[in-house]
Design a protein around this motif. Sequence first.
Motif, mmCIF file in Angstrom:
data_model
loop_
_atom_site.group_PDB
_atom_site.id
_atom_site.type_symbol
_atom_site.label_atom_id
_atom_site.label_comp_id
_atom_site.label_asym_id
_atom_site.label_seq_id
_atom_site.Cartn_x
_atom_site.Cartn_y
_atom_site.Cartn_z
ATOM 1 N N GLU A 1 3.288 7.318 -28.121
ATOM 2 C CA GLU A 1 3.513 8.511 -27.309
ATOM 3 C C GLU A 1 3.255 8.218 -25.842
ATOM 4 O O GLU A 1 2.289 7.545 -25.486
ATOM 5 N N GLY A 2 4.134 8.725 -24.993
ATOM 6 C CA GLY A 2 3.939 8.675 -23.555
ATOM 7 C C GLY A 2 3.685 10.068 -23.016
ATOM 8 O O GLY A 2 4.324 11.036 -23.455
ATOM 9 N N THR A 3 2.751 10.199 -22.066
ATOM 10 C CA THR A 3 2.349 11.504 -21.542
ATOM 11 C C THR A 3 2.319 11.478 -20.027
ATOM 12 O O THR A 3 1.895 10.488 -19.420
ATOM 13 N N LEU A 4 2.777 12.570 -19.419
ATOM 14 C CA LEU A 4 2.706 12.761 -17.979
ATOM 15 C C LEU A 4 2.176 14.166 -17.726
ATOM 16 O O LEU A 4 2.714 15.144 -18.262
ATOM 17 N N ALA A 5 1.103 14.290 -16.913
ATOM 18 C CA ALA A 5 0.477 15.595 -16.703
ATOM 19 C C ALA A 5 -0.171 15.654 -15.330
ATOM 20 O O ALA A 5 -0.388 14.626 -14.667
ATOM 21 N N SER A 6 -0.508 16.881 -14.910
ATOM 22 C CA SER A 6 -1.157 17.073 -13.616
ATOM 23 C C SER A 6 -2.055 18.299 -13.666
ATOM 24 O O SER A 6 -1.856 19.210 -14.477
ATOM 25 N N THR A 7 -3.046 18.313 -12.776
ATOM 26 C CA THR A 7 -3.965 19.434 -12.633
ATOM 27 C C THR A 7 -4.425 19.500 -11.179
ATOM 28 O O THR A 7 -4.195 18.561 -10.395
ATOM 29 N N THR A 8 -5.067 20.578 -10.812
ATOM 30 C CA THR A 8 -5.583 20.756 -9.456
ATOM 31 C C THR A 8 -7.101 20.864 -9.507
ATOM 32 O O THR A 8 -7.651 21.689 -10.245
ATOM 33 N N VAL A 9 -7.771 20.008 -8.744
ATOM 34 C CA VAL A 9 -9.234 19.938 -8.740
ATOM 35 C C VAL A 9 -9.751 20.514 -7.425
ATOM 36 O O VAL A 9 -9.186 20.254 -6.347
ATOM 37 N N THR A 10 -10.818 21.273 -7.502
ATOM 38 C CA THR A 10 -11.417 21.854 -6.305
ATOM 39 C C THR A 10 -12.848 21.355 -6.111
ATOM 40 O O THR A 10 -13.556 21.078 -7.084
ATOM 41 N N ASP A 11 -13.258 21.232 -4.843
ATOM 42 C CA ASP A 11 -14.637 20.832 -4.523
ATOM 43 C C ASP A 11 -15.426 22.017 -3.956
ATOM 44 O O ASP A 11 -16.316 21.838 -3.106
ATOM 45 N N GLU A 12 -15.105 23.213 -4.413
ATOM 46 C CA GLU A 12 -15.752 24.423 -3.904
ATOM 47 C C GLU A 12 -17.263 24.368 -4.068
ATOM 48 O O GLU A 12 -18.018 24.810 -3.192
ATOM 49 N N THR A 13 -17.741 23.818 -5.180
ATOM 50 C CA THR A 13 -19.192 23.731 -5.398
ATOM 51 C C THR A 13 -19.845 22.855 -4.350
ATOM 52 O O THR A 13 -20.926 23.175 -3.806
ATOM 53 N N PHE A 14 -19.221 21.719 -4.012
ATOM 54 C CA PHE A 14 -19.796 20.818 -3.016
ATOM 55 C C PHE A 14 -19.756 21.420 -1.620
ATOM 56 O O PHE A 14 -20.610 21.119 -0.781
ATOM 57 N N ARG A 15 -18.775 22.247 -1.334
ATOM 58 C CA ARG A 15 -18.659 22.848 -0.004
ATOM 59 C C ARG A 15 -19.801 23.830 0.270
ATOM 60 O O ARG A 15 -20.070 24.158 1.430
ATOM 61 N N GLN A 16 -20.438 24.302 -0.795
ATOM 62 C CA GLN A 16 -21.599 25.175 -0.588
ATOM 63 C C GLN A 16 -22.831 24.390 -0.164
ATOM 64 O O GLN A 16 -23.804 24.969 0.330
ATOM 65 N N ILE A 17 -22.790 23.059 -0.359
ATOM 66 C CA ILE A 17 -23.935 22.202 -0.013
ATOM 67 C C ILE A 17 -23.599 21.276 1.146
ATOM 68 O O ILE A 17 -24.387 21.136 2.091
#
Length: 216
Positions: free
Chosen positions: A91-107
Motif C-alpha cells: 500500500e502507498g499512502t499520501l496525507a497531510s495535516t496542519t500543526v499549530t504551535d499555539e501552546t508554545f506561543r503562550q511561553i
Amino acid sequence: MRLTPLAPVLIACSLAAPLAMAQGTPAPQRPANEQVVVPEVDRRDVKLPKFPSKDIEVGVFLGTYATENFGASLVKGVRLGYHLSEDIFVEGTLASTTVTDETFRQILPGGVFTDDKEKLTYYNLSAGYNLLPGEVFIGSKRAKATQVYLIGGVGSTKFNEQRRQTLNFGLGLRLMLADRWALQVDMRDHIFSIDLLGKRQSTQNLELTGGLAFFF
C-alpha cells in the motif's frame, strides 16, 4: 477312371490344409483407443469472459494525527493498494495535516514556527498481512466479512521545511460492505527525527483514521 485306395485320403488332406491355415491366422486387431466415428464439427472461437480481479484498492481516509509536542489535528489522505494474495498486500499512502504551535506561543515570544500554523505532509510505502479474517453479524440474517491486519513500512515526512525518513507500523480493521466496497479503520505510529526545539530527537506521532476503499 479308377481311384486308387489312397485317393480319398489325398482329397481329404487337400481340403483340410486351407481350412487349417485359415484357422491358424489371427484376425487383425484394432487399437483400444481407436475412434470408430470421426465427427465433422466446425469449431468456434469462444471468447472467455473477463472477471475483475479486485486486487487493486483505492481509498480515502480522514482522522486525527497527534504530532509529538504539538497536539492533535485533522489529517486527510488517499491510499492505493495491491493485494498480492489473500493474506499479503502492499500500500502507498499520501496525507497531510496542519500543526499549530499555539501552546508554545503562550511561553515563547514568536513561538516555534514562523507562522502560527505549519503544514505537515507525508508519504509512505507499506506492506500488510491479514492476520484474523472473520465476520461481523448485522442482525440475524446478515454477515459481513472482516479482516484484521498488521502493516508497516517506510516513507518520508516534510515538516517545517525539514524532510525526514519515516518508519510507520500499526494495526487495522477492514469491513467489507459489499463486493467492491469496504470500510477501513487504521491506527499507526509514524516515527521520524526532527530538530525544532534546539535538539534533534526521534518523535512518536500517532494517527487514527477511518476511510472508504474501492476494489477493482
